[in-house]
Scaffold this motif. Sequence first.
Motif, mmCIF file in Angstrom:
data_model
loop_
_atom_site.group_PDB
_atom_site.id
_atom_site.type_symbol
_atom_site.label_atom_id
_atom_site.label_comp_id
_atom_site.label_asym_id
_atom_site.label_seq_id
_atom_site.Cartn_x
_atom_site.Cartn_y
_atom_site.Cartn_z
ATOM 1 N N CYS A 17 0.813 -1.240 0.216
ATOM 2 C CA CYS A 17 -0.031 -0.259 0.034
ATOM 3 C C CYS A 17 0.774 1.210 -0.191
ATOM 4 O O CYS A 17 1.797 1.368 0.675
ATOM 5 N N GLY A 55 -0.711 -4.661 -0.974
ATOM 6 C CA GLY A 55 -1.319 -3.909 -1.997
ATOM 7 C C GLY A 55 -2.122 -4.755 -2.795
ATOM 8 O O GLY A 55 -1.992 -5.005 -3.708
ATOM 9 N N TYR A 78 -2.887 -0.516 -3.184
ATOM 10 C CA TYR A 78 -3.525 -0.049 -1.640
ATOM 11 C C TYR A 78 -4.133 -1.167 -0.958
ATOM 12 O O TYR A 78 -4.358 -2.289 -1.698
ATOM 13 N N CYS A 79 -4.176 -1.123 0.268
ATOM 14 C CA CYS A 79 -4.575 -2.145 1.105
ATOM 15 C C CYS A 79 -6.187 -2.065 1.114
ATOM 16 O O CYS A 79 -6.902 -3.220 1.779
ATOM 17 N N SER A 80 -6.736 -0.921 1.004
ATOM 18 C CA SER A 80 -8.225 -0.928 1.212
ATOM 19 C C SER A 80 -8.713 0.412 0.246
ATOM 20 O O SER A 80 -7.876 1.135 -0.168
ATOM 21 N N HIS A 111 -7.577 3.929 1.771
ATOM 22 C CA HIS A 111 -6.281 4.374 1.480
ATOM 23 C C HIS A 111 -6.232 4.894 0.116
ATOM 24 O O HIS A 111 -5.412 5.703 -0.256
ATOM 25 N N GLN A 112 -7.026 4.229 -0.889
ATOM 26 C CA GLN A 112 -6.943 4.788 -2.187
ATOM 27 C C GLN A 112 -7.482 6.074 -2.245
ATOM 28 O O GLN A 112 -6.835 6.882 -2.727
ATOM 29 N N ASP A 164 -5.031 8.570 -0.860
ATOM 30 C CA ASP A 164 -3.816 8.936 -1.642
ATOM 31 C C ASP A 164 -4.425 9.560 -2.887
ATOM 32 O O ASP A 164 -3.525 10.543 -3.302
#
Length: 316
Positions: free
Chosen positions: A137, A144, A156-158, A161-162, A165
């Motif tokens: 991520c 990721g 991304y992990c989720s 978080h996407q 960012d």
Amino acid sequence: MPVTLGYAEPLDDDFDRECFPSKIGGKPQWLDPTRPLSLDQVQCDECASPMVLLMQLYAPEDEPAEAFHRMLYVFICRNGGCHKASARRCMRVVRSQLPEDNTIYTAQESEAAGSCSDDEDDISWSLAEQVKPAAVCAVCGLTGSKACSKCHKQFYCSRAHQVADWEAGHRAQCGNTHTQTKNLAVHTRKLQRMVYPELVIVSEEEDANQLETGNGDYDDDDDDEGSDDDGEDNEGIKPEDMALVPVTEEKVEDSEVDVDRAFLLFQRRIQKSPDQVIRYTRSSDSSEPLFVSDLGKPEAQADVPDCELCGTAREF
């Protein structure tokens, strides 16, 4: 067993060459970069947000052989409201380890460019050529599992978080091969604010000469009796006079006021090295850890469950 003390310091020029860093904040540097933790392993049970790295500590062991390389990771939720619940719901401590002979790192007898040196053994470590680190991520460094649907270069992990960012600057950079350096720097700073500031942890053993003796005094062979480093007279000054939090006469009075004895012991122990941020020992000479308070001590079973692999009770 000696206690190792850790102190937080700014990153130095050699930090990027460390394969096994002990550090605070930033994104995790995975011991096995092909197997980073996934979101479901470090997701807050209160708010379902991804936890971020609080610290990682390199703590290798000669025995067992499987722990020749050993890293401890501490993750925490940044939402303060979540910490009103049990720490088990908003914190995770994870151990990662590798034997000396593994497929991830190669060892060399002398330091080489691009490798991580071990000064004690004059051995340099580097990632094996066949190792391909997994995608992580861009925000927190977890697995990721999701990629930007437009450029397919940012992971991304989720979803959370996407989106974070995207709003931090990836919107302007996505698919743009002519992004200005200034915009990249702003984007980087915004991402850094989403995790804890990164500091390196340097360590040294606790000085046994400065530990409290049975009568409440401190044994310190490095200082002249009755004087401090400036030559001033310290005669009559008690250890509690130098405590991080002033200790009053209430501690010796026979009263009904509750005294947090664990905290008194804690501050007396650390006052000789008040800048320490971590205390580490593999096994302790005492029956329990040095707790910071009588409040919130973990309870057996409820807070420290038996090992899920063998069923044996965990111990300090």
